[in-house]
Structure formats: structure tokens, C-alpha cells
Motif scaffolding. Structure first.
Motif, PDB file in Angstrom:
ATOM      1  N   GLY A 107      44.941  52.110  51.923  1.00 22.79           N
ATOM      2  CA  GLY A 107      44.844  52.579  50.540  1.00 22.79           C
ATOM      3  C   GLY A 107      45.305  53.999  50.319  1.00 22.79           C
ATOM      4  O   GLY A 107      45.713  54.354  49.209  1.00 22.79           O
ATOM      5  N   GLU A 128      40.158  48.594  53.034  1.00 29.49           N
ATOM      6  CA  GLU A 128      41.344  49.206  52.430  1.00 29.49           C
ATOM      7  C   GLU A 128      41.983  50.220  53.390  1.00 29.49           C
ATOM      8  O   GLU A 128      42.184  51.396  53.024  1.00 29.49           O
ATOM      9  CB  GLU A 128      40.971  49.891  51.105  1.00 29.49           C
ATOM     10  N   GLN A 164      39.285  53.612  54.433  1.00 29.09           N
ATOM     11  CA  GLN A 164      40.457  54.125  53.729  1.00 29.09           C
ATOM     12  C   GLN A 164      40.623  55.631  53.921  1.00 29.09           C
ATOM     13  O   GLN A 164      41.739  56.138  54.058  1.00 29.09           O
ATOM     14  CB  GLN A 164      40.324  53.803  52.238  1.00 29.09           C
ATOM     15  N   THR A 192      41.578  44.191  51.232  1.00 25.49           N
ATOM     16  CA  THR A 192      42.704  44.836  50.553  1.00 25.49           C
ATOM     17  C   THR A 192      42.885  44.223  49.174  1.00 25.49           C
ATOM     18  O   THR A 192      42.526  43.073  48.931  1.00 25.49           O
ATOM     19  CB  THR A 192      44.009  44.687  51.375  1.00 25.49           C
TER      20      THR A 192
END
Length: 226
Positions: free
Chosen positions: A170, A167, A90, A199
Motif C-alpha cells: 500500500g 496491504e 503496510q 489487498t
């Protein structure tokens, strides 16, 4: 490509253990695009770390292409990880003092590839993710979406068979997140790399051909199974 059998993980002490993963079993075929979805605390990131051989399960078995992961040998786990797996996070995790192509080329540096060859290969990978014109830019000169594309190029430069994305959208706005998932799908189809994406966003997960839903450390639903 990937098979998990009764994988379990506990945290805490033997006197007071907290189960995080409970008897996780599933198979992901080569070339699949799969999402692991669930609320915060459901065990998604722990599961991804175990699949990525960054953590070890307390029980169960993981096989890559029929090869069983040996969690008792850190050297064997590292060798298997470096040969088969790419990672996208992320937070991008780009080195701020290196330009885009140098960040992409880092895995090749660790493999002893000459600088001139590293640059050529990195530029080719940046072109695949649509960032050839940003090759000499520093991370501070890139947008969030561009930074994630550089991170994707870096993860793919070693030609992994499995890409793990934790993620990956994100830190991005909704429009850029959709673009990154579309890029992942395109790379999945063009390069035939298996993608496993964690996710919490169900709309993004719905764009994956396969979805595995976790809740309280258990698989509660699987969709898109062929």
C-alpha cells in the motif's frame, strides 16, 4: 493449515451493533498463497486481525493445523501467535534507531537468542530477501521497497507457518509493489510458508493462486480453490 468456521464480528453496543464479519468460513491449505480482496470497509483488516489472534470473534471457530484457537485465554492465544504466525504491515513498522539486521533480529531477542547468533540468522534471512548489502543501514537509508523487504525478513526470522500481510504494497509504487508480491511468491515456494495477503488491488490479488473476495463482511466469491 488454517480453517475458519462461521466466524462473525460485530462492533458497537448490544442495543446498536454493526456487523463487520458475517459467517466467514474457508480453508487455506499449508503452503498456499492466498489473497483476501475487497473494497475499503469490507472487513478485510478485521478478518486478518482475528486470524492473527490480535482480536477475537464474537462467534465462530478458527483452527491452525487442527489446533483450535482459544480466544478466552490471552496467554494461550499469544503463545499460538508467537509460535505460528508472522506479520507484515503496510507501514513497515521498523525501529528507526536500529539497522536492518537488528530490526530483523528483534523476534529472536525476545526469544532469548544470543546476539552473535541473532546477527548470523538475521544476515542469512536478509540474504534470502536480497538485502544482504543493506544489513547495516538504518531505515532512513532504505527505500520503501527495501524497508518492506526488511519487514518481510523480520516476519520470517521465527520460521512461522503462516505469514499475514496487511496491504504490504500500500505504501509502494506500482513497480515496487509488483516486485514485493513476486518476492512473497518466491518465499512462499522456497520456504513453504502459507501466505495470506490482504489487498484492495485486484491486479496484485490476481497474482495469488487463491483469492477470497469480501463485500460488506461476507465472502462473495472464492477462486483458485483446489
Amino acid at each position: 493449515m488454517l480453517r475458519l468456521t462461521d466466524v462473525a464480528k460485530d462492533y458497537g453496543t448490544p442495543q446498536r451493533s454493526i456487523p463487520v464479519l458475517r459467517d466467514i468460513s474457508f480453508t487455506v491449505p499449508q503452503g498456499a498463497f492466498c489473497a483476501i480482496v475487497g473494497p475499503s470497509g469490507s472487513g478485510k483488516s478485521t478478518l486478518l486481525n482475528i486470524i492473527g489472534l490480535l482480536d477475537r470473534p464474537d462467534r465462530g471457530e478458527i483452527c491452525f493445523g487442527g489446533v483450535r484457537a482459544n480466544f478466552t485465554s490471552a496467554a494461550e492465544a499469544a503463545q499460538l501467535r508467537n509460535r505460528l504466525i508472522g506479520f507484515v504491515f503496510q507501514s513497515f513498522q521498523l525501529l528507526p534507531r536500529l539497522c536492518a539486521w537488528e530490526n530483523v533480529a528483534l523476534p529472536l531477542l525476545y526469544r532469548g537468542v544470543a546476539r552473535s547468533n541473532r546477527r548470523l540468522l538475521a544476515l542469512a534471512m536478509l540474504e534470502r530477501v536480497g538485502l544482504a548489502n543493506r544489513a547495516d543501514h538504518l531505515p532512513s537509508e532504505l527505500s520503501g521497497g527495501q524497508s518492506q523487504r526488511v519487514a518481510l525478513a523480520r516476519a520470517l526470522i521465527g520460521e512461522p507457518r503462516l505469514l499475514l500481510a496487511d496491504e504490504p504494497t500500500g505504501s509502494l509504487d506500482s513497480v515496487t509493489a509488483t516486485e514485493v508480491v513476486a518476492l512473497l511468491r518466491d518465499l512462499n515456494q522456497r520456504l513453504a510458508v502459507t501466505i495470506l495477503m490482504v489487498t484492495h488491488d485486484r491486479d496484485l490479488a490476481a497474482q495469488c493462486e487463491r483469492r477470497i473476495e469480501l463485500l460488506d463482511g461476507r465472502i462473495v466469491r472464492e477462486t483458485g480453490i483446489t
